[in-house]
Write a protein that holds these residues in place. Sequence first.
Motif, mmCIF file in Angstrom:
data_model
loop_
_atom_site.group_PDB
_atom_site.id
_atom_site.type_symbol
_atom_site.label_atom_id
_atom_site.label_comp_id
_atom_site.label_asym_id
_atom_site.label_seq_id
_atom_site.Cartn_x
_atom_site.Cartn_y
_atom_site.Cartn_z
ATOM 1 N N GLY A 16 6.621 -13.590 38.749
ATOM 2 C CA GLY A 16 6.420 -13.946 37.346
ATOM 3 C C GLY A 16 6.355 -15.441 37.128
ATOM 4 N N GLY A 17 6.267 -15.833 35.877
ATOM 5 C CA GLY A 17 6.284 -17.247 35.539
ATOM 6 C C GLY A 17 4.914 -17.870 35.508
ATOM 7 N N GLY A 18 4.904 -19.184 35.525
ATOM 8 C CA GLY A 18 3.641 -19.893 35.455
ATOM 9 C C GLY A 18 3.726 -21.224 36.162
ATOM 10 N N CYS A 19 2.616 -21.939 36.130
ATOM 11 C CA CYS A 19 2.510 -23.258 36.734
ATOM 12 C C CYS A 19 2.224 -24.262 35.621
ATOM 13 C CB CYS A 19 1.376 -23.291 37.751
ATOM 14 S SG CYS A 19 1.531 -22.063 39.064
ATOM 15 N N VAL A 20 2.708 -25.484 35.798
ATOM 16 C CA VAL A 20 2.487 -26.529 34.805
ATOM 17 C C VAL A 20 2.102 -27.820 35.526
ATOM 18 C CG1 VAL A 20 4.928 -27.199 34.713
ATOM 19 C CG2 VAL A 20 3.458 -27.652 32.752
ATOM 20 N N PRO A 22 2.401 -31.641 36.109
ATOM 21 C CA PRO A 22 3.403 -32.661 35.821
ATOM 22 C C PRO A 22 2.819 -33.903 35.129
ATOM 23 C CG PRO A 22 2.866 -32.689 38.150
ATOM 24 C CD PRO A 22 2.153 -31.513 37.545
ATOM 25 N N SER A 23 1.500 -34.067 35.185
ATOM 26 C CA SER A 23 0.873 -35.238 34.578
ATOM 27 C C SER A 23 0.505 -35.039 33.113
ATOM 28 C CB SER A 23 -0.392 -35.620 35.345
ATOM 29 O OG SER A 23 -0.060 -36.035 36.647
ATOM 30 N N CYS A 24 -0.218 -33.938 32.813
ATOM 31 C CA CYS A 24 -0.712 -33.755 31.445
ATOM 32 C C CYS A 24 -0.089 -32.576 30.713
ATOM 33 C CB CYS A 24 -2.233 -33.643 31.444
ATOM 34 S SG CYS A 24 -2.873 -32.139 32.211
ATOM 35 N N GLY A 25 0.685 -31.739 31.408
ATOM 36 C CA GLY A 25 1.380 -30.634 30.749
ATOM 37 C C GLY A 25 0.578 -29.353 30.593
ATOM 38 N N THR A 26 -0.628 -29.293 31.156
ATOM 39 C CA THR A 26 -1.442 -28.083 31.083
ATOM 40 C C THR A 26 -0.737 -26.950 31.821
ATOM 41 O OG1 THR A 26 -3.471 -29.372 30.997
ATOM 42 C CG2 THR A 26 -3.693 -27.075 31.680
ATOM 43 N N LYS A 27 -0.740 -25.751 31.238
ATOM 44 C CA LYS A 27 -0.081 -24.600 31.849
ATOM 45 C C LYS A 27 -1.121 -23.579 32.287
ATOM 46 C CE LYS A 27 4.152 -25.063 29.219
ATOM 47 N NZ LYS A 27 5.158 -24.390 28.401
ATOM 48 N N SER A 28 -0.788 -22.841 33.361
ATOM 49 C CA SER A 28 -1.635 -21.751 33.828
ATOM 50 C C SER A 28 -0.733 -20.662 34.395
ATOM 51 C CB SER A 28 -2.631 -22.229 34.882
ATOM 52 O OG SER A 28 -1.969 -22.561 36.079
ATOM 53 N N ALA A 29 -1.282 -19.460 34.513
ATOM 54 C CA ALA A 29 -0.525 -18.338 35.059
ATOM 55 C C ALA A 29 -0.347 -18.527 36.558
ATOM 56 C CB ALA A 29 -1.254 -17.034 34.778
ATOM 57 N N HIS A 30 0.794 -18.099 37.064
ATOM 58 C CA HIS A 30 1.046 -18.160 38.507
ATOM 59 C C HIS A 30 0.363 -16.984 39.176
ATOM 60 C CE1 HIS A 30 3.512 -17.146 42.117
ATOM 61 N NE2 HIS A 30 3.234 -18.401 42.364
ATOM 62 N N GLN A 38 -0.516 -25.511 45.366
ATOM 63 C CA GLN A 38 -1.860 -25.393 45.937
ATOM 64 C C GLN A 38 -2.928 -25.254 44.854
ATOM 65 O OE1 GLN A 38 -1.818 -22.222 48.824
ATOM 66 N NE2 GLN A 38 -0.831 -23.497 50.364
ATOM 67 N N GLN A 39 -2.508 -25.098 43.594
ATOM 68 C CA GLN A 39 -3.449 -25.016 42.475
ATOM 69 C C GLN A 39 -3.634 -26.408 41.883
ATOM 70 O OE1 GLN A 39 -2.600 -21.984 39.543
ATOM 71 N NE2 GLN A 39 -1.469 -20.790 41.041
ATOM 72 N N LYS A 40 -4.850 -26.729 41.502
ATOM 73 C CA LYS A 40 -5.151 -28.016 40.880
ATOM 74 C C LYS A 40 -5.307 -27.827 39.371
ATOM 75 C CE LYS A 40 -5.530 -30.187 44.814
ATOM 76 N NZ LYS A 40 -4.508 -31.105 45.255
ATOM 77 N N CYS A 41 -4.841 -28.795 38.598
ATOM 78 C CA CYS A 41 -4.963 -28.766 37.143
ATOM 79 C C CYS A 41 -6.443 -28.793 36.760
ATOM 80 C CB CYS A 41 -4.240 -29.967 36.549
ATOM 81 S SG CYS A 41 -4.428 -30.116 34.752
ATOM 82 N N SER A 42 -6.814 -27.934 35.820
ATOM 83 C CA SER A 42 -8.214 -27.861 35.401
ATOM 84 C C SER A 42 -8.635 -29.081 34.576
ATOM 85 C CB SER A 42 -8.446 -26.586 34.589
ATOM 86 O OG SER A 42 -7.634 -26.585 33.433
ATOM 87 N N LYS A 43 -7.673 -29.810 34.020
ATOM 88 C CA LYS A 43 -8.015 -30.977 33.194
ATOM 89 C C LYS A 43 -8.024 -32.289 33.970
ATOM 90 C CE LYS A 43 -6.647 -29.138 28.738
ATOM 91 N NZ LYS A 43 -5.820 -29.324 27.555
#
Length: 51
Positions: A16-20, A22-30, A38-43
Amino acid sequence: MQSGRGRMGGFAQGPGGGCVCPSCGTKSAHSTGLPCFQQKCSKCGTAMIRE
């Protein structure tokens, strides 16, 4: 949320949970089987961390 031993001997935080970002605060599902770092922020392209 359950915690347990990860595949590589470390402690996993469960499915469960999600990923955030640390630079811009964008959240995504884990995604199960894919660590947040290993996931890169989309923004901004920064590696995500576990929420």
